[in-house]
Design an enzyme around this catalytic site. Structure first.
Site, PDB file in Angstrom:
ATOM      1  N   HIS A 131       0.817  -1.212   0.000  1.00 18.00           N
ATOM      2  CA  HIS A 131       0.000   0.000   0.000  1.00 18.00           C
ATOM      3  C   HIS A 131       0.851   1.263   0.000  1.00 18.00           C
ATOM      4  CE1 HIS A 131       0.829   1.002   4.237  1.00 18.00           C
ATOM      5  NE2 HIS A 131       0.889  -0.311   4.391  1.00 18.00           N
TER       6      HIS A 131
ATOM      7  N   HIS B  23      12.447  -1.965 -12.716  1.00 19.05           N
ATOM      8  CA  HIS B  23      12.299  -3.424 -12.837  1.00 19.05           C
ATOM      9  C   HIS B  23      12.359  -4.012 -11.433  1.00 19.05           C
ATOM     10  CE1 HIS B  23      13.806  -7.425 -14.857  1.00 19.05           C
ATOM     11  NE2 HIS B  23      12.833  -7.619 -13.984  1.00 19.05           N
TER      12      HIS B  23
END
Length: 213
Positions: A137, A146
């Protein structure tokens, strides 16, 4: 919001291992992969999953496809391609991944099988959330990042071009600066400066921004 084109003709840039994952993800959601474009001439005329490797990247244009996605794992190369080619970059989420419905995903981003993105996260453009990556979150993921089998804890952020290697973790609320590299199994227990390479648990910098350039 997510730009997910349903069942159209999609081209993949690259023809290596990551391109295979991209293509299989596209197929899993019903897209038609019409071809791969790669600058290695030895690959031209070969095929992946029965789909031809057509030719160099420069041959690809909007007339060839309805959309495209970059199947190249190198963050610098992915940025170079994205910023120099005028294509309809699409976003794709594997059906075995989970992304909270309100999370924005930038153009050209791929969310691979087993990846999880929790509420109030923000994901940039041309990001790779690789197999089993997790973004908790309130995290912020910059463009051209990446994330391998790595974990961003709640409120953490990674700036443009960051690479989080296999098994690495960024603890809650911390930041990894632009184009930094967090090594396999590393745990960021403090902010990681831009351009650095950091390894170990707790992560320690082994190359500065100047040395890594």
């Amino acid at each position: 919001m997510k730009e997910i084109i349903d069942k159209q003709r999609i081209a993949v840039i690259g023809a290596g291992g990551h391109a295979k994952v991209v293509a299989s993800t596209l197929m899993a959601v019903g897209h038609k992969v019409i071809g791969f474009y790669d600058d290695d001439p030895q690959k031209w005329g070969e095929s992946i999953f029965g789909v031809p490797i057509i030719g160099p990247i420069s041959d690809l244009n909007r007339a060839n496809c309805d959309g495209a996605i970059i199947g190249l794992g190198d963050n610098h190369v992915r940025k170079q391609v994205a910023t120099t080619m005028d294509l309809n970059w699409i976003t794709v989420i594997h059906p075995f991944a989970w992304v909270h419905p309100e999370v924005p995903l930038g153009a050209g981003t791929i969310v691979c099988a087993g990846a999880i993105v929790q509420p109030s996260a923000i994901i940039g453009a041309h990001v790779i959330l690789n197999t089993k990556a997790s973004v908790d979150h309130d995290c912020i993921v910059g463009d051209y990042v990446h994330i391998a089998v790595a974990h961003l804890a709640g409120g953490a952020s990674v700036d443009e071009g960051v690479f989080l290697a296999l098994g690495s973790t960024v603890l809650p609320g911390l930041n990894v600066g632009a184009w930094a590299h967090l090594g396999a199994g590393a745990v960021a227990t403090k902010n990681i400066p831009a351009g650095c390479i950091a390894v170990g648990s707790p992560a320690r910098t082994i190359k500065s921004a100047v040395e890594a350039a």
